[in-house]
Design an enzyme around this catalytic site. Structure first.
Site, PDB file in Angstrom:
ATOM      1  N   ASP A   1       1.033   0.507   9.199  1.00 22.39           N
ATOM      2  CA  ASP A   1       2.089   1.510   9.078  1.00 22.39           C
ATOM      3  C   ASP A   1       1.725   2.863   9.678  1.00 22.39           C
ATOM      4  O   ASP A   1       2.390   3.856   9.394  1.00 22.39           O
ATOM      5  CB  ASP A   1       2.461   1.697   7.604  1.00 22.39           C
ATOM      6  CG  ASP A   1       1.288   2.190   6.762  1.00 22.39           C
ATOM      7  OD1 ASP A   1       0.139   1.963   7.168  1.00 22.39           O
ATOM      8  OD2 ASP A   1       1.529   2.798   5.707  1.00 22.39           O
ATOM      9  N   GLU A   2       0.708   2.911  10.525  1.00 25.79           N
ATOM     10  CA  GLU A   2       0.202   4.208  10.956  1.00 25.79           C
ATOM     11  C   GLU A   2      -0.415   4.092  12.341  1.00 25.79           C
ATOM     12  O   GLU A   2      -1.126   3.128  12.638  1.00 25.79           O
ATOM     13  CB  GLU A   2      -0.853   4.669   9.939  1.00 25.79           C
ATOM     14  CG  GLU A   2      -1.393   6.044  10.126  1.00 25.79           C
ATOM     15  CD  GLU A   2      -2.426   6.384   9.068  1.00 25.79           C
ATOM     16  OE1 GLU A   2      -2.902   7.523   9.066  1.00 25.79           O
ATOM     17  OE2 GLU A   2      -2.783   5.490   8.255  1.00 25.79           O
TER      18      GLU A   2
ATOM     19  N   ASP B   1       3.610   7.868  10.774  1.00 28.77           N
ATOM     20  CA  ASP B   1       3.261   7.239   9.498  1.00 28.77           C
ATOM     21  C   ASP B   1       4.551   6.755   8.836  1.00 28.77           C
ATOM     22  O   ASP B   1       5.400   7.562   8.445  1.00 28.77           O
ATOM     23  CB  ASP B   1       2.540   8.251   8.612  1.00 28.77           C
ATOM     24  CG  ASP B   1       1.896   7.613   7.391  1.00 28.77           C
ATOM     25  OD1 ASP B   1       1.989   6.383   7.246  1.00 28.77           O
ATOM     26  OD2 ASP B   1       1.307   8.346   6.586  1.00 28.77           O
TER      27      ASP B   1
END
Length: 375
Positions: free
Chosen positions: A103-104, A8
């Site tokens: 983003d993950e 993350d």
């Protein structure tokens, strides 16, 4: 034995802005719309978070809490570019990757772990963090365990730049003291209901008898019970059946100008058409997703005469659907375009298309994923 990473990126949008503009480094950055236009915070840098600023907060509230915050308009094209760079780093470790957002992502690093050669999960995670930092300048918080659900919880416990490894067999002990709301599948309302039952921690949840789980969770009873003791064998999904292809954007400030809205709509529709072509897909149903300034969200859809992945017909039908919703004074917070109802390979024909003819608009669309930009 499986080894799963949940990665993350920390304060992703704000960190990208600080990387690109050195003058913002070390300062409270608020990525989002203007407060006077009812903008919202997409991401706040870690320098702003001690003031109580968080994602999805109205920008006027964020400015009141953190008056020294520097407001930066989002640049989603840049964020997508940086996300692609990070995913390329992930592929240096494994091809078994399940992106969840820009983003993950989950990574199955079982193939990269070789304990006989000294390649332990901790070492792989440290190497991954180091390479992301050296190749992109971004920091990533990482959780490592034998399951997706435990790894996701672990990645959130030591932010920013965190690393939490849960050794095999320690999942239940790791989860036990944590708030029950941290468990995958337990939302705020369910957490409140559990609290009323005297269940505040995951450990307390795990101690309940099977019949209690049946009463509280119904069909989900067994999966929730197993996750409460850290047992989760869901695989990292690298391939999914594509049921729709869509693209959407949330505006930093509410937008009402028809010409600008049409430009955005055509850009989104063109991007969707390009994705369809790359995937070898042709769709029949075009859907536009709209979110008004008051957060009312709805969709409108109609069907093309023949399956297509050409920009022209998709853009034209999307605009016709959207323009019917343009009224004086109405402004929009989000706009999206999607295509679904794909043709089978043997149905695909290269036919000239027109959208003249049957035209239908519906209040529900193609099950659009409700994922607001976060980082």
């Amino acid at each position: 034995m499986r080894h799963i990473i949940h990665a993350d990126l920390d304060a992703f949008y704000a960190t990208v802005e600080q990387l690109d503009n050195p003058e913002l480094r070390g300062k409270p950055v608020l990525v989002g719309g203007r407060p006077e236009s009812r903008g919202v915070v997409a991401t706040a840098s870690y320098e702003a978070r001690p003031f109580g600023v968080r994602s999805a907060m109205p920008m006027r509230t964020a400015v009141r809490l953190c008056p020294q915050g520097i407001i930066v308009r989002p640049r989603f094209t840049r964020y997508r570019e940086m996300s692609r760079q990070v995913m390329e780093v992930f592929r240096e470790f494994t091809e078994v990757i399940e992106p969840l957002s820009l983003d993950e992502a989950y990574l199955d690093i079982s193939g990269a772990v070789n304990e006989s050669e000294g390649r332990w999960p901790l070492g792989v995670a440290l190497d991954l963090k180091r390479r992301v930092k050296s190749q992109t300048g971004l920091t990533v918080s990482v959780g490592v365990s034998v399951s997706k659900s435990v790894s996701k919880i672990a990645s959130d416990l030591d932010k920013p730049d965190g690393l939490v490894v849960v050794p095999p067999g320690d999942q239940a002990d790791f989860l036990a003291p944590l708030a029950v709301g941290k468990l995958w599948g337990i939302g705020p309302k369910t957490a409140e209901r559990l609290k009323a039952e005297g269940v505040d921690t995951i450990g307390a949840l795990a101690e309940q008898p099977p019949e209690w789980f049946e009463r509280m969770f119904g069909q989900r009873a067994n999966s929730v019970r197993l996750r409460s003791i850290g047992l989760d064998d869901e695989p990292v999904n690298t391939e999914r059946i594509t049921k729709s292809v869509s693209s959407e954007t949330t505006f930093p400030d509410d937008l009402g100008d028809p010409e600008e809205l049409r430009r955005v709509l055509e850009e989104l529709a063109g991007g969707v058409a390009g994705s369809l072509e790359r995937k070898g897909l042709q769709g029949r149903t075009v859907t536009v997703k709209l979110r008004l300034a008051d957060f009312t969200t709805f969709t409108r859809q109609s069907t093309l005469p023949s399956p297509s992945n050409e920009p022209g017909p998709i853009q034209e039908l999307a605009w016709r659907l959207f323009s019917a919703e343009l009224t004086t004074g109405r402004t929009f917070r989000l706009l999206g375009v999607g295509v679904s109802n794909f043709a089978e390979p043997d149905e695909i024909r290269q036919l000239p298309l027109s959208i003249e003819g049957d035209f239908r608009a519906y209040g529900t669309g193609l099950g659009w994923p409700e994922r607001a930009p976060q980082a």
